[in-house]
Write a protein that holds these residues in place. Structure first.
Motif, mmCIF file in Angstrom:
data_model
loop_
_atom_site.group_PDB
_atom_site.id
_atom_site.type_symbol
_atom_site.label_atom_id
_atom_site.label_comp_id
_atom_site.label_asym_id
_atom_site.label_seq_id
_atom_site.Cartn_x
_atom_site.Cartn_y
_atom_site.Cartn_z
ATOM 1 N N ASP A 65 0.840 -1.196 0.000
ATOM 2 C CA ASP A 65 0.000 0.000 0.000
ATOM 3 C C ASP A 65 0.877 1.249 0.000
ATOM 4 O OD1 ASP A 65 0.988 0.251 2.567
ATOM 5 O OD2 ASP A 65 -0.907 -0.184 3.564
ATOM 6 N N MET A 66 0.277 2.404 0.231
ATOM 7 C CA MET A 66 1.003 3.673 0.171
ATOM 8 C C MET A 66 2.072 3.789 1.248
ATOM 9 S SD MET A 66 0.053 5.476 -2.410
ATOM 10 C CE MET A 66 0.702 7.080 -1.951
ATOM 11 N N ASN A 262 -9.084 2.892 0.273
ATOM 12 C CA ASN A 262 -8.119 2.989 -0.826
ATOM 13 C C ASN A 262 -8.758 3.169 -2.195
ATOM 14 O OD1 ASN A 262 -5.713 2.545 0.795
ATOM 15 N ND2 ASN A 262 -6.404 0.429 1.003
ATOM 16 N N PHE A 265 -7.237 5.176 -5.060
ATOM 17 C CA PHE A 265 -6.096 4.704 -5.835
ATOM 18 C C PHE A 265 -6.514 3.817 -7.002
ATOM 19 C CE2 PHE A 265 -4.284 5.038 -1.419
ATOM 20 C CZ PHE A 265 -3.556 6.193 -1.662
ATOM 21 N N HIS A 269 -2.840 3.445 -8.546
ATOM 22 C CA HIS A 269 -2.194 2.240 -7.999
ATOM 23 C C HIS A 269 -3.282 1.200 -7.751
ATOM 24 C CE1 HIS A 269 1.204 4.919 -7.530
ATOM 25 N NE2 HIS A 269 0.492 5.703 -6.726
#
Length: 288
Positions: A65-66, A262, A265, A269
């Motif tokens: 993840d980030m 999320n 994203f 991503h």
């Protein structure tokens, strides 16, 4: 039930869920719920070479993840909440509906029609909206923090997710039992002097338990879908933490929370969202 245990599809689905739950529980017991995190990568000159989020097959199999946390490990840690919530809610939906239908299935037709008239409109109103309005004031973190401890928030969410399905599900079970009660073999058992309790447990229930297994699977999928919808609406199990200017975060690593938090994203991503969606899909297929 014996026939069900012999089917390859059931064995595969049950094994998938059991393995996920076991790994998730073991990670909590032996690793204190910690998740692997990839560090920042620097070259020989000390300049930053790579930083999260890392794509799949780079540092981790399913990427990160980030913040550099392994997505696969994150999903495994959240499995006990995601699958556990669904199993518990689906079980109590069925158990309470079966109990209520036991007392109500032989009520007079006029009373049953009244119960049906009250419950049917509720079945058409989206459960997601009902859950959202009832949960938002309790689940979302405020400037003063959470007003209730975690166990209260979790218990309250369990109760709401169970109760919103009881009216329609109970009526469905009542109709099943009333249909069986009208069969000729039931009339023969009554004629031979069988008590109502004896007829119910010895003749009615054996005709219905296979349907109930299928209904449990339907409720499992319904709860799973409901959690995804709530996750997209940032109503996360156990609580949603929203800070000033910071993205929402989940108290647990439950999958619907991973999707909701999320979803921003999805274009940049996408694997950060697709990994929990993949496991949601596999879980749904395991009981479909």
């Amino acid at each position: 039930m014996t026939r069900l245990l012999k089917t390859k599809k059931f064995i595969f689905g049950a094994s998938f869920l059991l393995i996920l739950l076991t790994l998730s529980i073991l990670n909590t017991v032996f690793n204190d719920g910690e998740i692997r995190k990839a560090p920042l990568f620097y070259n020989e000159d000390g300049a930053l070479e790579k930083a999260p989020p890392y794509p799949p097959f780079d540092v981790f199999l399913f990427g990160s993840d980030m913040y550099g946390y392994d997505m696969l490990h994150t999903v495994i840690e959240g499995a006990k909440y995601s699958i556990g919530i669904v199993i518990v809610v689906a079980f109590f939906r069925m158990a309470l509906s079966i109990l209520l239908s036991y007392f109500l299935f032989r009520v007079p037709e006029r009373i049953f029609n009244l119960i049906k008239a009250i419950s049917e409109p509720l079945s058409f109103f989206p459960q997601t909206l009902i859950s959202y309005f009832l949960l938002s004031t309790v689940i979302i973190y405020t400037i003063d923090g959470f007003h209730h401890p975690f166990w209260v928030r979790a218990l309250y969410e369990f109760i709401i997710l169970i109760l919103i399905a009881l009216p329609a599900l109970t009526v469905q079970l009542i109709e099943q039992k009333r249909r069986v009660w009208k069969e000729e073999f039931i009339e023969s058992a009554i004629t031979l002097g069988g008590s109502k309790r004896h007829i119910y447990f010895k003749h009615v229930l054996p005709q219905l338990y296979e349907e109930w297994i299928l209904m449990f699977g339907q409720q499992f999928l319904q709860v799973l879908t409901l959690l995804v919808h709530l996750g997209v609406m940032i109503i996360l199990f156990g609580g949603t933490i929203i800070g000033d200017g910071d993205p929402p975060t989940s108290v647990t690593h439950e999958w619907s929370g991973l999707i909701g938090v999320n979803k921003r994203f999805m274009l940049a991503h996408e694997w950060i969202v697709y990994v929990p969606i993949l496991f949601f899909t596999l879980t749904a297929l395991s009981v479909a």
